[in-house]
Motif scaffolding. Structure first.
Motif, PDB file in Angstrom:
ATOM      1  N   TRP A  24       7.365  11.061 -12.121  1.00 52.62           N
ATOM      2  CA  TRP A  24       7.410  10.592 -10.460  1.00 52.62           C
ATOM      3  C   TRP A  24       8.455   9.530 -10.331  1.00 52.62           C
ATOM      4  CZ3 TRP A  24       6.332   5.936  -8.313  1.00 52.62           C
ATOM      5  CH2 TRP A  24       6.239   6.091  -6.716  1.00 52.62           C
ATOM      6  N   ILE A 226      10.466  -7.355 -10.840  1.00 60.93           N
ATOM      7  CA  ILE A 226       9.796  -6.416 -10.447  1.00 60.93           C
ATOM      8  C   ILE A 226       8.589  -6.731  -9.608  1.00 60.93           C
ATOM      9  CG2 ILE A 226       8.139  -3.997 -11.223  1.00 60.93           C
ATOM     10  CD1 ILE A 226       9.954  -3.995 -13.647  1.00 60.93           C
ATOM     11  N   ILE A 230       7.203  -5.473  -5.874  1.00 60.81           N
ATOM     12  CA  ILE A 230       6.010  -5.012  -5.665  1.00 60.81           C
ATOM     13  C   ILE A 230       5.065  -5.475  -4.546  1.00 60.81           C
ATOM     14  CG2 ILE A 230       3.650  -4.779  -6.529  1.00 60.81           C
ATOM     15  CD1 ILE A 230       4.758  -4.399  -9.093  1.00 60.81           C
ATOM     16  N   TRP A 237       9.506   1.740  -2.811  1.00 67.06           N
ATOM     17  CA  TRP A 237       9.402   2.287  -3.954  1.00 67.06           C
ATOM     18  C   TRP A 237      10.885   2.982  -4.639  1.00 67.06           C
ATOM     19  CZ3 TRP A 237       5.165   6.070  -1.852  1.00 67.06           C
ATOM     20  CH2 TRP A 237       4.071   5.269  -1.358  1.00 67.06           C
ATOM     21  N   LEU A 240      12.321  -0.163  -6.580  1.00 64.30           N
ATOM     22  CA  LEU A 240      10.994  -0.371  -7.641  1.00 64.30           C
ATOM     23  C   LEU A 240      11.199   0.736  -8.767  1.00 64.30           C
ATOM     24  CD1 LEU A 240       9.251  -2.495  -7.779  1.00 64.30           C
ATOM     25  CD2 LEU A 240       7.336  -1.197  -6.421  1.00 64.30           C
TER      26      LEU A 240
ATOM     27  N   ALA B 118       3.654  -1.029 -10.873  1.00 63.21           N
ATOM     28  CA  ALA B 118       4.724  -0.573  -9.701  1.00 63.21           C
ATOM     29  C   ALA B 118       4.349   1.021  -9.356  1.00 63.21           C
ATOM     30  CB  ALA B 118       6.247  -0.815 -10.091  1.00 63.21           C
ATOM     31  N   VAL B 119       4.466   1.768 -10.625  1.00 63.45           N
ATOM     32  CA  VAL B 119       4.398   3.254 -10.273  1.00 63.45           C
ATOM     33  C   VAL B 119       2.913   3.430  -9.743  1.00 63.45           C
ATOM     34  CG1 VAL B 119       4.071   5.430 -11.375  1.00 63.45           C
ATOM     35  CG2 VAL B 119       5.699   3.922 -12.004  1.00 63.45           C
ATOM     36  N   ARG B 121       0.804   1.418  -7.866  1.00 63.28           N
ATOM     37  CA  ARG B 121       0.623   0.919  -6.823  1.00 63.28           C
ATOM     38  C   ARG B 121       1.096   1.712  -5.719  1.00 63.28           C
ATOM     39  NH1 ARG B 121       0.130  -5.039  -4.465  1.00 63.28           N
ATOM     40  NH2 ARG B 121       0.763  -4.734  -2.232  1.00 63.28           N
ATOM     41  N   ALA B 122       2.149   2.484  -6.078  1.00 69.68           N
ATOM     42  CA  ALA B 122       2.930   3.318  -5.218  1.00 69.68           C
ATOM     43  C   ALA B 122       1.783   4.718  -4.961  1.00 69.68           C
ATOM     44  CB  ALA B 122       4.185   3.626  -5.509  1.00 69.68           C
ATOM     45  N   TRP B 123       1.257   5.100  -6.207  1.00 68.54           N
ATOM     46  CA  TRP B 123       0.385   6.273  -6.403  1.00 68.54           C
ATOM     47  C   TRP B 123      -0.945   6.056  -5.467  1.00 68.54           C
ATOM     48  CZ3 TRP B 123      -0.296  10.129 -10.868  1.00 68.54           C
ATOM     49  CH2 TRP B 123       1.032  10.678 -11.157  1.00 68.54           C
ATOM     50  N   HIS B 125      -1.028   4.403  -2.884  1.00 65.17           N
ATOM     51  CA  HIS B 125      -0.701   4.160  -1.332  1.00 65.17           C
ATOM     52  C   HIS B 125      -1.725   5.148  -0.633  1.00 65.17           C
ATOM     53  CE1 HIS B 125       1.225   3.777   2.254  1.00 65.17           C
ATOM     54  NE2 HIS B 125       1.474   2.381   1.998  1.00 65.17           N
ATOM     55  N   GLY B 129       0.742   7.670  -0.831  1.00 61.78           N
ATOM     56  CA  GLY B 129       0.466   7.820  -2.259  1.00 61.78           C
ATOM     57  C   GLY B 129       0.398   9.101  -3.112  1.00 61.78           C
ATOM     58  N   PHE B 130       0.693   9.157  -4.150  1.00 63.03           N
ATOM     59  CA  PHE B 130       0.897  10.659  -4.919  1.00 63.03           C
ATOM     60  C   PHE B 130      -0.429  10.941  -4.831  1.00 63.03           C
ATOM     61  CE2 PHE B 130       0.569  13.161  -8.734  1.00 63.03           C
ATOM     62  CZ  PHE B 130       1.520  14.067  -8.588  1.00 63.03           C
TER      63      PHE B 130
END
Lengths: 271, 291
Positions: A24, A226, A230, A237, A240, B118-119, B121-123, B125, B129-130
């Protein structure tokens, strides 16, 4: 046979799930914002773009990479330079028996201390010697964790060098410095390299001290940079993930070494 | 070896100097600072004895942070050892593609915690988010991963599990490979089922490795700071504030150096207890002829 293929299918499925966040990350770094700000599951970019990487370039990403490299290399070199003689002394030279125990306790206390616990006094130490908010200061405080880790790892490698080699050289009149340079160092080169790899990863990834002891944005290392991204924007994203992927590339290339080190059991202190 | 103690001392000097400056002095200094009140800066620090400690023990925020740290450590350690064990049992056999599977499983462990954060936190969302996208895809309601006080700590455990299960996996895989094959073969000849062999041979022989993995993970979980800082900041409310985060807030946001130092001392004492267990484990391992 059915059980065996079920097992293999399960392994592949779990491996796939474990890799999903990384896949991802790479995919999102190549997507235009319109694609990743979405409510559907989609890993592959439809219209791949390098815009996020270009934006990073414009934001002086090279400077942060350089900071990270300087700190990781500097801290690794110092840890090896101070750690190797210490490891040799602990492995070979006749020390009072109690010193071994003291050393073990010291390694344990350091390993167990959360970085935050030493942070306030270390802040004052750095301010006193004028190294607060400087890369050399960060290199210095990284020795809190790097040095014991280096000694711990090198100790095992020095002990693997047959003492008979050194005894033979001593009988022929070779002094300590000569024995170290011609016998011990060449024989533990693989060990030195492995130790250096672990130290580099440790420093490349370190966050807490970099956050506390560096305030000037131009001196940020990659993890602190980073962290600012964040918290800056909720859905920032693209950049990031681009920076995350860049920061991970050199480390993912070293997975094989880490894996062998961990199975040998000497790398328990990595994280 | 006739080399003198002086040589040994000389070789140890650089390491000892760094150790004294960066660990011993800070530890002593921290202990001293924990006994003063620094409301008006260090210049006017006043000796208050054990006051900081009595305050801490009665502070609901400190108690909350201590509880969160214990809860996180228990959940993270147990789930990581269990998942690592499952992975190790699955992978401990020959199968096509194994050379690719093992490094892929290890990959999350080497990533920087900030990249991992970072990954995830996006997931996490809520809207894009994923994880919630995946839930919607199978017609399940989306979840407030980081903003539901009952769930936020579990979400942190989930991230930690993903990042560090590879570590317990590798330790336990090494353990499994050190079990002699003929034990299994003999049991197989006697007609023992795979499940029975797991319970009577594999798991009992794996106990030292399981303990080691659990110990190392609980030590690391106890320190947790980076993930809390970047994922929740200790929130919502105080729901995910761990001891390291509490110390950070007191020391580097409120500049209450005395209280923060007292917190540090309490953390070192707890860490020291864990160290005693660890040291005991190592010493016992050595007298058994090594792991």
């Amino acid at each position: 046979m059915g059980a065996a293929s079920l097992r293999i299918g399960l392994i592949y499925a779990i491996t796939g799930v474990m890799l999903l966040p990384i896949v991802w990350m790479v995919g999102t770094s190549l997507k235009p914002p319109l694609e990743y700000v979405s409510t559907t599951v989609d890993l592959i970019p439809d219209a791949p773009t390098l815009a996020h990487y270009r934006a990073l370039w414009a934001d002086d990403i090279l400077g942060k990479v350089l900071n990270s490299l300087i700190v990781a290399t500097g801290a690794t070199l110092i840890a090896l330079a101070a750690g190797f003689p210490a490891a040799y002394a602990l492995a070979r030279l006749r020390l009072p028996r109690r010193l071994d125990g003291v050393f073990l306790i010291f390694v344990l206390v350091v390993k167990l201390s959360p970085p935050l616990v030493l942070a306030i006094p270390l802040y004052q130490v750095l301010r006193t010697i004028g190294l607060l908010d400087t890369l050399p200061g960060l290199i210095l405080v990284y020795q809190v964790y790097c040095l014991p880790f280096a000694i711990w790892m090198l100790l095992g490698f020095v002990r693997d060098v047959p003492i008979a080699y050194e005894d033979a050289a001593r009988i022929e009149g070779a002094g300590l410095a000569r024995r170290l340079a011609t016998i011990v160092l060449p024989l533990i080169t693989p060990g030195l390299v492995a130790t250096a790899v672990f130290l580099m990863i440790l420093c490349w990834n370190e966050f807490a001290y970099a956050l506390l002891f560096i305030q000037t944005p131009s001196k940020f290392t990659l993890p602190t940079y980073i962290a600012t991204l964040i918290t800056e924007d909720e859905t920032f994203w693209g950049q990031l993930t681009a920076i995350g992927f860049l920061a991970s590339l050199p480390i993912l290339a070293l997975v094989g070494i880490v894996q062998r080190g961990l199975t040998r059991g000497f790398a328990g202190g990595l994280k | 070896m006739p080399t003198s103690r002086l040589t040994a001392l000389l070789l140890l000097t650089p390491a000892l100097v760094l150790f004294a400056l960066l660990t011993l002095y800070p530890l002593g200094r921290g202990l001293l600072l924990s006994l003063v009140n620094t409301d008006y800066g260090l210049a006017d620090a006043a000796w208050v004895g054990a006051d900081n400690y009595t305050f801490l023990l009665s502070d609901p925020f400190f108690r909350g942070a201590a509880w969160n740290t214990v809860a996180f450590t228990l959940m993270a350690t147990l789930s990581e050892v269990a998942f690592g064990l499952a992975l190790a049992l699955l992978v401990n056999a020959r199968f096509p593609g194994r050379w690719l599977v093992v490094p892929s499983l290890v990959a999350p462990f080497v990533l920087s915690t900030m990249v991992v954060t970072a990954v995830w936190r996006a997931w996490f969302h809520y809207d894009f988010g994923f994880l919630n996208n995946a839930l919607r895809a199978v017609a399940l309601p989306p979840v407030e991963w980081l903003f539901d006080p009952d769930l936020a700590l579990v979400s942190l455990v989930l991230v930690d599990l993903w990042q560090t299960a590879p570590f317990t996996f590798l330790i336990l895989l090494a353990g499994l490979q050190s079990i002699p094959r003929d034990l299994h073969e003999a049991a197989q000849v006697e007609g023992a089922s795979p499940v029975r062999r797991l319970w009577t041979i594999t798991l009992p022989l794996l106990v030292p490795h399981l303990l080691l993995a659990a110990l190392l993970r609980s030590i690391e979980s106890f320190k947790i700071f980076d993930k809390v800082y970047a994922l929740t900041g200790g929130g919502p409310g105080q729901a995910t504030e761990t001891l390291s985060m509490y110390l950070y807030r007191l020391g580097f946001q409120y500049f209450d150096i005395g209280l923060a130092s007292a917190t540090a001392v309490v953390m070192i004492v707890i860490a020291g207890l864990l160290a005693a267990v660890y040291a005991w484990h190592i010493v016992r391992g050595q007298s058994d002829g090594g792991r």
